[in-house]
Enzyme design. Structure first.
Site, PDB file in Angstrom:
ATOM      1  N   ARG A  35       0.819  -1.218   0.000  1.00 14.23           N
ATOM      2  CA  ARG A  35       0.000   0.000   0.000  1.00 14.23           C
ATOM      3  C   ARG A  35       0.851   1.266   0.000  1.00 14.23           C
ATOM      4  O   ARG A  35       0.472   2.268  -0.601  1.00 14.23           O
ATOM      5  CB  ARG A  35      -0.921   0.012   1.222  1.00 14.23           C
ATOM      6  N   LYS A 200     -17.590 -17.593   2.282  1.00 19.18           N
ATOM      7  CA  LYS A 200     -18.993 -17.421   2.644  1.00 19.18           C
ATOM      8  C   LYS A 200     -19.871 -16.877   1.524  1.00 19.18           C
ATOM      9  O   LYS A 200     -19.546 -15.869   0.903  1.00 19.18           O
ATOM     10  CB  LYS A 200     -19.079 -16.448   3.837  1.00 19.18           C
ATOM     11  N   GLY A 379     -12.654  -4.457   0.522  1.00 16.70           N
ATOM     12  CA  GLY A 379     -14.054  -4.091   0.754  1.00 16.70           C
ATOM     13  C   GLY A 379     -14.565  -3.069  -0.251  1.00 16.70           C
ATOM     14  O   GLY A 379     -15.703  -3.146  -0.714  1.00 16.70           O
TER      15      GLY A 379
HETATM   16  P1  AMP Z   1     -13.186 -14.818   1.587  1.00 11.12           P
HETATM   17  O1  AMP Z   1     -12.516 -13.923   2.588  1.00 11.12           O
HETATM   18  O2  AMP Z   1     -14.653 -15.019   1.815  1.00 11.12           O
HETATM   19  O3  AMP Z   1     -12.846 -14.477   0.172  1.00 11.12           O
HETATM   20  O4  AMP Z   1     -12.623 -16.258   1.875  1.00 11.12           O
HETATM   21  C1  AMP Z   1     -11.272 -16.591   1.766  1.00 11.12           C
HETATM   22  C2  AMP Z   1     -11.021 -17.809   2.592  1.00 11.12           C
HETATM   23  O5  AMP Z   1     -11.852 -18.856   2.160  1.00 11.12           O
HETATM   24  C3  AMP Z   1      -9.613 -18.325   2.489  1.00 11.12           C
HETATM   25  O6  AMP Z   1      -8.972 -18.172   3.730  1.00 11.12           O
HETATM   26  C4  AMP Z   1      -9.779 -19.792   2.149  1.00 11.12           C
HETATM   27  O7  AMP Z   1      -8.961 -20.640   2.898  1.00 11.12           O
HETATM   28  C5  AMP Z   1     -11.233 -20.068   2.486  1.00 11.12           C
HETATM   29  N1  AMP Z   1     -11.774 -21.166   1.696  1.00 11.12           N
HETATM   30  C6  AMP Z   1     -11.776 -21.317   0.370  1.00 11.12           C
HETATM   31  N2  AMP Z   1     -12.330 -22.490   0.021  1.00 11.12           N
HETATM   32  C7  AMP Z   1     -12.700 -23.114   1.156  1.00 11.12           C
HETATM   33  C8  AMP Z   1     -13.332 -24.359   1.461  1.00 11.12           C
HETATM   34  N3  AMP Z   1     -13.677 -25.184   0.469  1.00 11.12           N
HETATM   35  N4  AMP Z   1     -13.570 -24.653   2.733  1.00 11.12           N
HETATM   36  C9  AMP Z   1     -13.221 -23.819   3.735  1.00 11.12           C
HETATM   37  N5  AMP Z   1     -12.617 -22.623   3.512  1.00 11.12           N
HETATM   38  C10 AMP Z   1     -12.367 -22.268   2.244  1.00 11.12           C
END
Ligand code: AMP
Length: 398
Positions: A35, A200, A379
């Site tokens: 950054r 999620k 974000g």
């Molecule tokens: P996000 O912040 O929602 O983009 O999520 C990123 C996180 O999702 C990363 O730390 C990944 O390890 C986790 N992730 C990706 N695929 C999976 C999965 N199949 N099961 C559990 N965690 C996951």
């Protein structure tokens, strides 16, 4: 709004909102200076014109006023190094007598770094009086902090009103961020593919909904895919699932059908008997995962199908990993997708990678310079693609 590159800063003081919210270790060493580096071209252009620069930023989340742990002073030595100049001053407060005096005495070619804006609760509250005090330090306002553009804070949005239209503008980083995001959202060459992954569904519902209006294809990978499989009646074992989003998942799939958007879910998965780097690993169809097992990466069939879709696309937006790429055993899917995006880019597609984890992934695989643009905004970028108007952008433009 004025154009930064056309503006001559000679003998002007520019108050530049940067995003210096960098990670620090326990000894206050910067562990990732991306950054800070990203703001250097903007600072240098002002100095080269014969202007002076007053930098303001937040760092971390100080709870209750000044806190040494979150002082921007920790960044001063590295800022001097990046600018190749020892002549960078520091004010122990972002407003008040010291900030005023040091700003007044600032000479062309000099830089002044102000103390953490969030030592004042007025910053996050978007307090007008506080914004006015900051504004009084300079002649021109430059917003180069895309990472905080989704916040209506004093220094990111409210302050703009205290500068005339020709004295408020985006810096070079902000310009690059906004124009690449606009290119993808509003001027995308078709086929337009969005690759959405991560943990999620709930975090990504709004972005998927908005993209259903624009995309040709949407790949859904990562942990969030299993909520969709369960919604369609599949068996997902212990995979991540948001049971309260099953109806929403069905609704999104139905909407996609109506709008002729192709949704691609991973046909197969790499499954594990526990969430652990040393877990036992096997392969399975994503809608038939045995009890006691969980999907932690996309499988080989999914890699192949997804790569084909990527190679056919002319505009690609990627947010979120395909699996738990932080663990070696589950990074093959994310790596394959990153490589396919890099190849498609070499063949002429425009690719934008944004959101913390997909950026970390392309960096880890050494592919950051093989995609068209890597966004610094997590974000902010998400909210932009959700179709929201970002306060930091609006304040400068209106
Ligand atoms: P996000 O912040 O929602 O983009 O999520 C990123 C996180 O999702 C990363 O730390 C990944 O390890 C986790 N992730 C990706 N695929 C999976 C999965 N199949 N099961 C559990 N965690 C996951």
């Amino acid at each position: 709004m004025s154009q930064f590159s056309d503006h001559n800063f000679k003998n002007q003081k520019a108050l530049v909102r940067v995003d210096f919210n960098v990670p620090l270790d326990k000894d206050f060493n910067i562990t990732d200076d991306t950054r800070m580096r990203a703001a250097v071209p903007t600072i240098k252009k002002i100095l080269n014109d014969g202007g002076s620069v007053i930098l303001m930023s937040h760092l971390g989340r100080p709870k209750d006023g000044p806190d040494k742990k979150f002082s921007l002073k920790h960044l001063l030595p590295h800022l001097k190094e990046l600018l190749g100049d020892d002549n960078v001053l520091f004010a122990n407060d972002c407003i008040g007598d010291e900030a005023i005096k040091k700003s007044e005495e600032l000479k062309p070619g000099e830089v002044l770094l102000l103390e953490n804006l969030r030592f004042y609760k007025e910053e996050e509250k978007g307090d007008e009086e506080f914004a006015k005090k900051l504004a009084s330090l300079a002649d021109v306002y430059v917003n180069d902090a895309f990472g905080t553009a989704h916040r209506a804070h004093a220094s990111t949005a409210v302050i703009a009103q205290f500068f005339p239209k020709d004295k408020r503008m985006f810096g070079l980083l902000m310009n690059a961020e906004v124009s690449s995001a606009e290119k993808v959202l509003n001027e995308s060459e078709k086929p337009f593919l969005a690759i959405i992954g991560g943990a999620k569904v709930s975090d990504k519902i709004l972005i998927i909904e908005n993209l259903l209006e624009r995309a040709t294809d949407i790949i859904i990978g990562g942990g969030m895919a299993y909520t969709f499989f369960k919604a369609m009646g599949g068996k997902i074992g212990n995979s991540l699932c948001e049971d309260d989003r099953l109806d929403k998942a069905r609704e999104l799939l139905e909407k996609a059908k109506q709008k002729n958007v192709n949704i691609h879910l991973p046909a197969d998965s790499i499954i594990a008997d526990k969430f652990d780097a040393n877990a036992m690993v096997s392969g399975s169809l994503s809608n038939d995962i045995p009890d006691g097992w969980m999907g932690l990466d996309i499988g080989e069939m999914a890699c192949e199908t997804f790569s084909k879709v990527i190679h056919h696309s002319k505009t690609i937006l990627w947010n979120g990993p395909m699996g738990v790429f932080e663990m070696k055993k589950f990074q093959h899917g994310t790596k394959t997708i990153a490589e396919a995006v890099a190849e498609a880019t070499a063949d002429g597609a425009f690719s934008l990678v944004g959101g913390g984890d997909s950026v970390a992934a392309v960096n880890e695989f050494g592919l950051a310079d093989k995609v068209s643009y890597v966004s610094t905004g997590g974000g902010a970028l998400l909210e932009y693609f959700e179709g929201k108007e970002l306060p930091g952008i609006k304040a400068i433009k209106e």
